[in-house]
Design an enzyme around this catalytic site. Structure first.
Site, short mmCIF file in Angstrom:
data_model
loop_
_atom_site.label_atom_id
_atom_site.label_comp_id
_atom_site.label_asym_id
_atom_site.label_seq_id
_atom_site.Cartn_x
_atom_site.Cartn_y
_atom_site.Cartn_z
N LEU A 72 0.85 -1.20 0.00
CA LEU A 72 0.00 0.00 0.00
C LEU A 72 0.88 1.24 0.00
O LEU A 72 2.00 1.23 0.52
CB LEU A 72 -0.92 -0.01 1.22
N GLY A 117 0.90 -5.22 1.33
CA GLY A 117 -0.27 -5.13 0.45
C GLY A 117 -0.07 -5.89 -0.85
O GLY A 117 -1.02 -6.43 -1.43
N ASN A 141 5.12 -7.64 6.28
CA ASN A 141 6.18 -7.04 7.10
C ASN A 141 5.68 -5.87 7.94
O ASN A 141 6.47 -5.05 8.40
CB ASN A 141 7.33 -6.57 6.20
N GLU A 142 4.37 -5.77 8.14
CA GLU A 142 3.79 -4.60 8.79
C GLU A 142 4.47 -4.24 10.11
O GLU A 142 4.70 -3.07 10.41
CB GLU A 142 2.28 -4.81 9.04
C1 LIG Z 1 -5.31 -2.55 16.09
C2 LIG Z 1 -4.91 -2.45 14.67
C3 LIG Z 1 -6.06 -2.07 13.84
C4 LIG Z 1 -5.97 -1.81 12.59
C5 LIG Z 1 -4.69 -1.82 11.83
C6 LIG Z 1 -5.03 -1.58 10.49
C7 LIG Z 1 -4.20 -1.28 9.54
C8 LIG Z 1 -2.77 -0.99 9.56
C9 LIG Z 1 -2.07 -1.77 8.47
C10 LIG Z 1 -1.99 -1.05 7.16
C11 LIG Z 1 -1.47 -1.98 6.12
C12 LIG Z 1 -0.43 -1.72 5.38
C13 LIG Z 1 0.05 -2.66 4.36
C14 LIG Z 1 1.18 -2.15 3.49
O1 LIG Z 1 1.23 -2.53 2.36
S1 LIG Z 1 2.33 -1.11 4.17
C15 LIG Z 1 3.57 -0.93 2.93
C16 LIG Z 1 4.64 -1.96 3.12
N1 LIG Z 1 5.60 -1.87 2.09
C17 LIG Z 1 6.91 -1.89 2.33
O2 LIG Z 1 7.35 -2.00 3.44
C18 LIG Z 1 7.80 -1.80 1.14
C19 LIG Z 1 8.74 -0.67 1.25
N2 LIG Z 1 9.54 -0.56 0.05
C20 LIG Z 1 10.64 -1.31 -0.17
O3 LIG Z 1 11.02 -2.17 0.59
C21 LIG Z 1 11.37 -1.04 -1.44
O4 LIG Z 1 10.94 0.20 -1.94
C22 LIG Z 1 11.16 -2.11 -2.50
C23 LIG Z 1 11.89 -3.40 -2.12
C24 LIG Z 1 9.68 -2.41 -2.77
C25 LIG Z 1 11.78 -1.59 -3.84
O5 LIG Z 1 13.09 -1.23 -3.61
P1 LIG Z 1 13.81 -0.23 -4.62
O6 LIG Z 1 15.22 -0.15 -4.18
O7 LIG Z 1 13.54 -0.63 -6.00
O8 LIG Z 1 13.02 1.13 -4.45
P2 LIG Z 1 13.29 2.23 -3.37
O9 LIG Z 1 14.43 3.04 -3.83
O10 LIG Z 1 13.40 1.64 -2.03
O11 LIG Z 1 11.99 3.10 -3.39
C26 LIG Z 1 11.76 4.02 -4.42
C27 LIG Z 1 10.74 5.05 -4.00
O12 LIG Z 1 9.48 4.44 -3.64
C28 LIG Z 1 9.12 4.83 -2.31
N3 LIG Z 1 8.35 3.75 -1.69
C29 LIG Z 1 8.71 2.48 -1.58
N4 LIG Z 1 7.74 1.77 -1.02
C30 LIG Z 1 6.73 2.63 -0.78
C31 LIG Z 1 5.44 2.49 -0.22
N5 LIG Z 1 4.94 1.30 0.20
N6 LIG Z 1 4.66 3.58 -0.14
C32 LIG Z 1 5.09 4.78 -0.57
N7 LIG Z 1 6.31 4.98 -1.12
C33 LIG Z 1 7.11 3.91 -1.21
C34 LIG Z 1 10.43 5.12 -1.69
O13 LIG Z 1 10.25 5.94 -0.57
C35 LIG Z 1 11.12 5.85 -2.83
O14 LIG Z 1 10.48 7.11 -2.97
P3 LIG Z 1 11.13 8.37 -3.69
O15 LIG Z 1 12.45 8.60 -3.03
O16 LIG Z 1 11.26 8.00 -5.14
O17 LIG Z 1 10.16 9.48 -3.47
#
Ligand SMILES: CC/C=C\C/C=C\CCC/C=C/CC(=O)SCCNC(=O)CCNC(=O)[C@H](O)C(C)(C)COP(=O)(O)OP(=O)(O)OC[C@H]1O[C@@H](n2cnc3c(N)ncnc32)[C@H](O)[C@@H]1OP(=O)(O)O
Length: 266
Positions: A72, A117, A141-142
């Site tokens: 997400l 997500g 990995n949340e």
């Molecule tokens: C009591 C409790 C009750 C309720 C709880 C309810 C809900 C809470 C739960 C909500 C659920 C969430 C689910 C999710 O999906 S959270 C998102 C998890 N995702 C990640 O952790 C992935 C993070 N990203 C990475 O690990 C790497 O980016 C990746 C391996 C995918 C790719 O690596 P790569 O080296 O190719 O790219 P990067 O250089 O790292 O990233 C490039 C740019 O993209 C931005 N980025 C990356 N991921 C995200 C993301 N998920 N959202 C927004 N932006 C993201 C990163 O910051 C870089 O940005 P810029 O510098 O280009 O601006």
């Protein structure tokens, strides 16, 4: 994600739902499509950032390699207002429910990282084929972001890899490399990168060979209880999400995580 009907009807390049990656960034969303107001033509739902088809009408590899979905879009969960969070979460629920309950055969061809997500959408498919690259991790990995996976993410995990493995992986926020993902049953096949699409097609053919009505009824029988659990408490789940995500401590965690991601890039 591949929709059988469109494929069978020879329209694999149909409308794509979702967001294209920002220039120089990874694909995060699939949720700026308005799934809440217009019926989502799941028949036309593809891996959102797939560029389309080649001259034979066959799907071509993604234009954003290395990432199936970064999950997400964290920027949708940071620094916004409660109404925005509520609308966003409703759309996330809707996307998952429609994918999970689709009567179509859905095969996830995972040719990149697949956290959170991304994993949950792959889990909503009938079958997962993952490219054999040690960088292509998959899982929920949340906790590493300082947030909690919602109960229906957890349910989908448990349904796929069992209770004990889920308990461990969820608490640790563990992202499985391909060999372990295969071992634990999170994916069904791990194949060389250039064979992901062809393997997904073979899988699709295998599933489509079963009489549709029998397969669909069986799929619904297997999935209904899990989906109903969310359907019964959709509004409460939205309220939980909003109050959780609005907490100062959670906002702080997400900002720190996003900042780390951005710095890692630099
Ligand atoms: C009591 C409790 C009750 C309720 C709880 C309810 C809900 C809470 C739960 C909500 C659920 C969430 C689910 C999710 O999906 S959270 C998102 C998890 N995702 C990640 O952790 C992935 C993070 N990203 C990475 O690990 C790497 O980016 C990746 C391996 C995918 C790719 O690596 P790569 O080296 O190719 O790219 P990067 O250089 O790292 O990233 C490039 C740019 O993209 C931005 N980025 C990356 N991921 C995200 C993301 N998920 N959202 C927004 N932006 C993201 C990163 O910051 C870089 O940005 P810029 O510098 O280009 O601006």
């Amino acid at each position: 994600v591949w929709a059988a009907k469109a494929w069978r009807e020879g329209d694999p390049g149909g409308t794509r739902a979702g967001r294209r990656p920002r220039a120089g960034s990874v694909p995060t969303g699939f949720l700026d499509v308005d799934v809440t107001s217009a019926p989502l033509a799941l028949e036309c739902l593809y891996t959102p950032w797939a560029p389309g088809t080649d001259s034979d009408g066959a799907p071509t590899p993604q234009d954003c390699p290395r990432v199936f979905s970064a999950g997400l879009d964290l920027t949708e969960m940071c620094g916004r207002n409660p109404a925005h969070y509520a609308e966003y979460w409703k759309a996330v629920q809707e996307l998952w429910l429609r994918t999970y309950l689709s009567s179509l055969v859905l095969v996830a061809a995972i040719n990149g990282a697949c956290p959170a997500g991304g994993c949950i959408i792959a889990l909503a498919c009938d079958c997962r084929v993952l490219a054999d690259n040690p960088k292509y991790h998959i899982g929920l990995n949340e906790t590493l972001l300082g947030i909690t996976a919602p109960f229906w993410f957890k349910d989908a995990y448990v349904n796929t890899i069992g209770h004990r493995a889920s308990e461990q992986a969820l608490q640790l926020g563990y992202l499985f490399p391909p060999s372990e993902a295969l071992q634990v049953g999170l994916v069904d096949q791990v194949v060389p990168e250039d064979q992901v699409l062809s393997t997904a097609l073979s899988e699709m053919a295998r599933w489509l060979a079963v009489p549709d009505h029998a397969r669909q009824l069986t799929k619904n029988m297997m999935r209904k209880a899990t989906a109903d659990r969310l359907l019964r408490q959709r509004d409460a789940d939205i309220q939980n999400f909003v109050s959780f995500i609005c907490r100062d401590s959670i906002q702080k965690s997400l900002q720190v995580y996003l900042e780390k991601l951005r710095q890692r890039k630099g």
